[in-house]
Structures are given as C-alpha cells and as structure tokens.
Write a protein that holds these residues in place. Structure first.
Motif, PDB file in Angstrom:
ATOM      1  N   THR A 173       0.847  -1.202   0.000  1.00  0.00           N
ATOM      2  CA  THR A 173       0.000   0.000   0.000  1.00  0.00           C
ATOM      3  C   THR A 173       0.884   1.256   0.000  1.00  0.00           C
ATOM      4  O   THR A 173       2.027   1.233   0.463  1.00  0.00           O
ATOM      5  CB  THR A 173      -0.942   0.025   1.227  1.00  0.00           C
ATOM      6  N   GLY A 174       0.320   2.330  -0.547  1.00  0.00           N
ATOM      7  CA  GLY A 174       1.082   3.580  -0.637  1.00  0.00           C
ATOM      8  C   GLY A 174       2.347   3.381  -1.452  1.00  0.00           C
ATOM      9  O   GLY A 174       3.401   3.934  -1.131  1.00  0.00           O
ATOM     10  N   ALA A 175       2.203   2.603  -2.532  1.00  0.00           N
ATOM     11  CA  ALA A 175       3.408   2.138  -3.251  1.00  0.00           C
ATOM     12  C   ALA A 175       3.664   2.881  -4.556  1.00  0.00           C
ATOM     13  O   ALA A 175       4.534   2.484  -5.322  1.00  0.00           O
ATOM     14  CB  ALA A 175       3.294   0.641  -3.520  1.00  0.00           C
ATOM     15  N   ALA A 176       2.921   3.947  -4.801  1.00  0.00           N
ATOM     16  CA  ALA A 176       3.141   4.666  -6.065  1.00  0.00           C
ATOM     17  C   ALA A 176       4.413   5.507  -6.034  1.00  0.00           C
ATOM     18  O   ALA A 176       4.872   5.977  -7.075  1.00  0.00           O
ATOM     19  CB  ALA A 176       1.918   5.517  -6.396  1.00  0.00           C
ATOM     20  N   ARG A 177       4.974   5.720  -4.840  1.00  0.00           N
ATOM     21  CA  ARG A 177       6.238   6.466  -4.764  1.00  0.00           C
ATOM     22  C   ARG A 177       6.964   6.087  -3.462  1.00  0.00           C
ATOM     23  O   ARG A 177       6.449   5.319  -2.646  1.00  0.00           O
ATOM     24  CB  ARG A 177       5.982   7.976  -4.824  1.00  0.00           C
ATOM     25  N   GLY A 178       8.145   6.645  -3.312  1.00  0.00           N
ATOM     26  CA  GLY A 178       8.866   6.540  -2.030  1.00  0.00           C
ATOM     27  C   GLY A 178       9.228   5.122  -1.622  1.00  0.00           C
ATOM     28  O   GLY A 178       9.577   4.271  -2.445  1.00  0.00           O
ATOM     29  N   ILE A 179       9.156   4.883  -0.317  1.00  0.00           N
ATOM     30  CA  ILE A 179       9.562   3.593   0.251  1.00  0.00           C
ATOM     31  C   ILE A 179       8.701   2.459  -0.329  1.00  0.00           C
ATOM     32  O   ILE A 179       9.207   1.394  -0.686  1.00  0.00           O
ATOM     33  CB  ILE A 179       9.450   3.646   1.797  1.00  0.00           C
ATOM     34  N   GLY A 180       7.402   2.699  -0.450  1.00  0.00           N
ATOM     35  CA  GLY A 180       6.491   1.666  -0.968  1.00  0.00           C
ATOM     36  C   GLY A 180       6.821   1.273  -2.395  1.00  0.00           C
ATOM     37  O   GLY A 180       6.784   0.090  -2.762  1.00  0.00           O
ATOM     38  N   PHE A 181       7.153   2.258  -3.210  1.00  0.00           N
ATOM     39  CA  PHE A 181       7.521   2.001  -4.613  1.00  0.00           C
ATOM     40  C   PHE A 181       8.750   1.084  -4.670  1.00  0.00           C
ATOM     41  O   PHE A 181       8.792   0.114  -5.428  1.00  0.00           O
ATOM     42  CB  PHE A 181       7.808   3.344  -5.297  1.00  0.00           C
ATOM     43  N   GLU A 182       9.725   1.399  -3.838  1.00  0.00           N
ATOM     44  CA  GLU A 182      10.951   0.583  -3.782  1.00  0.00           C
ATOM     45  C   GLU A 182      10.630  -0.853  -3.338  1.00  0.00           C
ATOM     46  O   GLU A 182      11.166  -1.817  -3.886  1.00  0.00           O
ATOM     47  CB  GLU A 182      11.940   1.231  -2.799  1.00  0.00           C
ATOM     48  N   ILE A 183       9.752  -0.964  -2.342  1.00  0.00           N
ATOM     49  CA  ILE A 183       9.390  -2.298  -1.834  1.00  0.00           C
ATOM     50  C   ILE A 183       8.698  -3.103  -2.939  1.00  0.00           C
ATOM     51  O   ILE A 183       8.998  -4.282  -3.149  1.00  0.00           O
ATOM     52  CB  ILE A 183       8.482  -2.178  -0.578  1.00  0.00           C
ATOM     53  N   ALA A 184       7.772  -2.458  -3.647  1.00  0.00           N
ATOM     54  CA  ALA A 184       7.059  -3.155  -4.732  1.00  0.00           C
ATOM     55  C   ALA A 184       8.052  -3.622  -5.793  1.00  0.00           C
ATOM     56  O   ALA A 184       7.981  -4.763  -6.278  1.00  0.00           O
ATOM     57  CB  ALA A 184       6.010  -2.234  -5.345  1.00  0.00           C
ATOM     58  N   GLN A 185       9.005  -2.762  -6.137  1.00  0.00           N
ATOM     59  CA  GLN A 185      10.012  -3.139  -7.138  1.00  0.00           C
ATOM     60  C   GLN A 185      10.871  -4.298  -6.658  1.00  0.00           C
ATOM     61  O   GLN A 185      11.253  -5.169  -7.420  1.00  0.00           O
ATOM     62  CB  GLN A 185      10.914  -1.950  -7.447  1.00  0.00           C
ATOM     63  N   ARG A 186      11.177  -4.298  -5.349  1.00  0.00           N
ATOM     64  CA  ARG A 186      12.009  -5.373  -4.787  1.00  0.00           C
ATOM     65  C   ARG A 186      11.301  -6.728  -4.914  1.00  0.00           C
ATOM     66  O   ARG A 186      11.878  -7.716  -5.371  1.00  0.00           O
ATOM     67  CB  ARG A 186      12.337  -5.067  -3.332  1.00  0.00           C
ATOM     68  N   PHE A 187      10.011  -6.753  -4.522  1.00  0.00           N
ATOM     69  CA  PHE A 187       9.265  -8.010  -4.638  1.00  0.00           C
ATOM     70  C   PHE A 187       9.209  -8.450  -6.102  1.00  0.00           C
ATOM     71  O   PHE A 187       9.394  -9.622  -6.427  1.00  0.00           O
ATOM     72  CB  PHE A 187       7.850  -7.861  -4.063  1.00  0.00           C
ATOM     73  N   HIS A 188       8.971  -7.486  -6.978  1.00  0.00           N
ATOM     74  CA  HIS A 188       8.896  -7.786  -8.410  1.00  0.00           C
ATOM     75  C   HIS A 188      10.213  -8.386  -8.901  1.00  0.00           C
ATOM     76  O   HIS A 188      10.224  -9.387  -9.623  1.00  0.00           O
ATOM     77  CB  HIS A 188       8.557  -6.496  -9.174  1.00  0.00           C
ATOM     78  N   SER A 189      11.311  -7.806  -8.471  1.00  0.00           N
ATOM     79  CA  SER A 189      12.619  -8.298  -8.939  1.00  0.00           C
ATOM     80  C   SER A 189      12.911  -9.696  -8.389  1.00  0.00           C
ATOM     81  O   SER A 189      13.753 -10.415  -8.913  1.00  0.00           O
ATOM     82  CB  SER A 189      13.738  -7.330  -8.562  1.00  0.00           C
TER      83      SER A 189
END
Ligand SMILES: NC(=O)c1ccc[n+]([C@@H]2O[C@H](COP(=O)([O-])OP(=O)(O)OC[C@H]3O[C@@H](n4cnc5c(N)ncnc54)[C@H](O)[C@@H]3O)[C@@H](O)[C@H]2O)c1
Length: 256
Positions: free
Chosen positions: A12-28
């Motif tokens: 949640t709150g993943a369109a920018r900032g820490i959340g965006f990075e977390i989403a990218q990490r899971f994706h990778s």
C-alpha cells in the motif's frame, strides 16, 4: 512459473517513495507486485515509470476507507486468491506543535496510518492464510522514540507496533506472520515535506551512522521479513535506523 506457483505481494502507498521501492524489490524477486495508492497523479507517474513491465497491477484505493478497501481486496482476490506478502506502507505525516494539532489533523493521521493498516490486513487475511503469507507493517522510529511535533504521527506509529503484536498472536495461529519495520529518516517526498533544515542537521548529529537511510535499505528488511529466511520471526519490531534507537542517552557531548 505457472499461476499456481505465482507469488503475490500487495504494497500500500506504493506509487512512490519507500512503498515504490518495496514493490520493485518483490517484483525483482519474481513476485507479482500489486501497487495500491490513493493519489491519482502519483499513480499515473508510477505507471509511467514502470511502463512496459509485466508483473505489476495497480489499484487506486484510500486505505482509510473501509468500503474502498473491501472492494479493492475483493477485486484483487478474484484475480489472485492467495496473497504471500502484504506490506502496509501507506502513511501520512503532519508535524505540528501539540497545541496546534487539530482534531482533523489527528483523525487524518490515525485514519490512514493505523486504521488503514488494520483494514487492509483484515481484508486480506483469508488470502494470506491461503498463501501462508506474511504481513509487514511500516511503523517509524517516531513510534519508538518520542519527539516534539509528532503527537499524532508518533502515536499512530506506536499503535501500529502494538497492532503488529496483536496480529502476530492471532494470525500466527492461522500460519500468517506479522512484523513491523521502524525506519529512521529516509529521503522521500514525505521527508521533504516535514523535515526542515534544522531537523536534517539534528538527525545527522543524533544517528550513529550520521546519515539518512535509503529506500533500498528499508526494502531489504521488508523483503527479508517476508522471506522463508524469516520463517520463525513473528511479532517483532525491527528498526532500520542507523542506530538511532540504540543511542538512548546519546548526548552529542558524550560522542567519541
Ligand atoms: N520517509 C521517512 O523518513 C519515513 C521514516 C519512517 C517511516 N516512514 C513511513 O514509511 C511509509 C512510506 O513513507 P514515504 O516516506 O515513502 O512517504 P511518501 O509520502 O513519499 O509516500 C507515501 C505514499 O502513500 C500514499 N498514501 C497516502 N495516503 C494514502 C491512503 N490513504 N491510501 C493509499 N495510499 C496513500 C501516497 O499517495 C504516497 O504515494 C509511511 O508509512 C511513513 O510513515 C517514512
């Protein structure tokens, strides 16, 4: 990887900032990453940044709105019945002297930070049970150490820490772990909004590593807590803060 083996992470709150990075990490790491955010423009920017990449889904949803949370997770679980990681990262900060904090300020902070975490966890519980998943709630060092200007923000984050323990105890019986990460200061849009020049200098002085953390350093901890390497860790609050919490009576005059 067929659909049955697909791992799914909701942030949640993943369109920018820490959340965006977390989403990218899971994706990778091979997860399908589901990005939830309530800000239309930020979400548009996020989708542009990730344009052409498969393995992401996007949901506009205000995590503090029970109806929106319910319908969003119904849509998510129609497509992905099992969720393997839920990261409750959406948060807002209002920094003001305690006597200037209005009830609207207080309520807004509690609604997003605390109620949002409660609502998204509850709405995804069945899917998390199915995925033998794990919850990570993003708290803050402001919930560990009290400070001026943070009467609402700090209290909401301290409440998230106890909520995490409650979840660990009840959801643990169902095979779902819950932990929290308490980041120290991280350079994001939120930090730009609430960290004045004075606050920045003081952080450098008070944090043993004498610097801000990076979004990547926070996502490393979040990913670890959701991984099989953390399979016996449940109900813990882990600070990723350069030693800020450990400093205790860390008077600048006592520095070596
Ligand atoms: N940046 C820091 O120094 C710091 C330190 C400790 C903890 N945190 C916590 O980390 C988390 C992420 O912070 P950040 O610095 O990346 O902030 P940010 O403001 O850059 O990003 C937060 C995102 O959450 C979204 N959001 C806000 N309210 C929402 C709502 N009601 N529903 C859905 N989405 C919503 C915003 O649109 C934004 O995209 C927050 O919980 C914050 O409290 C940040």
């Amino acid at each position: 990887m067929n659909d049955k083996n697909l791992k799914v992470a909701v942030v949640t709150g993943a369109a920018r900032g820490i959340g965006f990075e977390i989403a990218q990490r899971f994706h990778s790491e091979g997860y399908h990453a589901i990005i939830i955010d309530n800000d239309y423009t930020t979400m548009e920017d996020c989708q542009n940044r990730l344009k052409g990449k498969n393995g992401y889904s996007y949901f506009l949803c205000d995590v503090s709105n029970p109806e929106q949370v319910k319908s969003t997770f119904e849509k998510i679980t129609e497509q992905f019945p099992a969720i393997h990681a839920l990261v409750n990262n959406a948060g807002i900060a209002i920094f003001k002297p305690a006597e200037e904090v209005t009830f609207e300020d207080w309520t807004a902070v509690m609604n997003v930070n605390l109620n949002g975490t409660f609502l998204c966890s509850q709405a995804s519980l069945s899917a998390l049970v199915l995925g033998k998943g794990s919850i990570v709630n993003i708290a803050s060092i402001s919930g560990v150490r009290a400070s001026t200007l943070r009467i609402a923000y700090g209290t909401s984050k301290a409440a998230i820490m106890h909520l995490t323990k409650q979840q660990a105890v009840e959801y643990g019986n169902k095979g779902v772990r819950a932990n929290a990460v308490a980041p120290g200061p991280v350079e994001t849009e939120m930090a730009k909004l609430v960290h004045s020049a004075d606050i920045r200098t003081s952080y450098a002085d008070a944090i043993p590593l004498a610097r801000y953390g990076s979004t990547e350093e926070i996502s490393n901890m979040v990913y670890f807590l959701c991984s099989p390497q953390a399979s016996y860790i449940n109900g813990q609050i882990i600070a990723a803060d350069g030693g800020f919490d450990a400093a205790g009576v860390g008077l600048p005059s006592l520095r070596v």
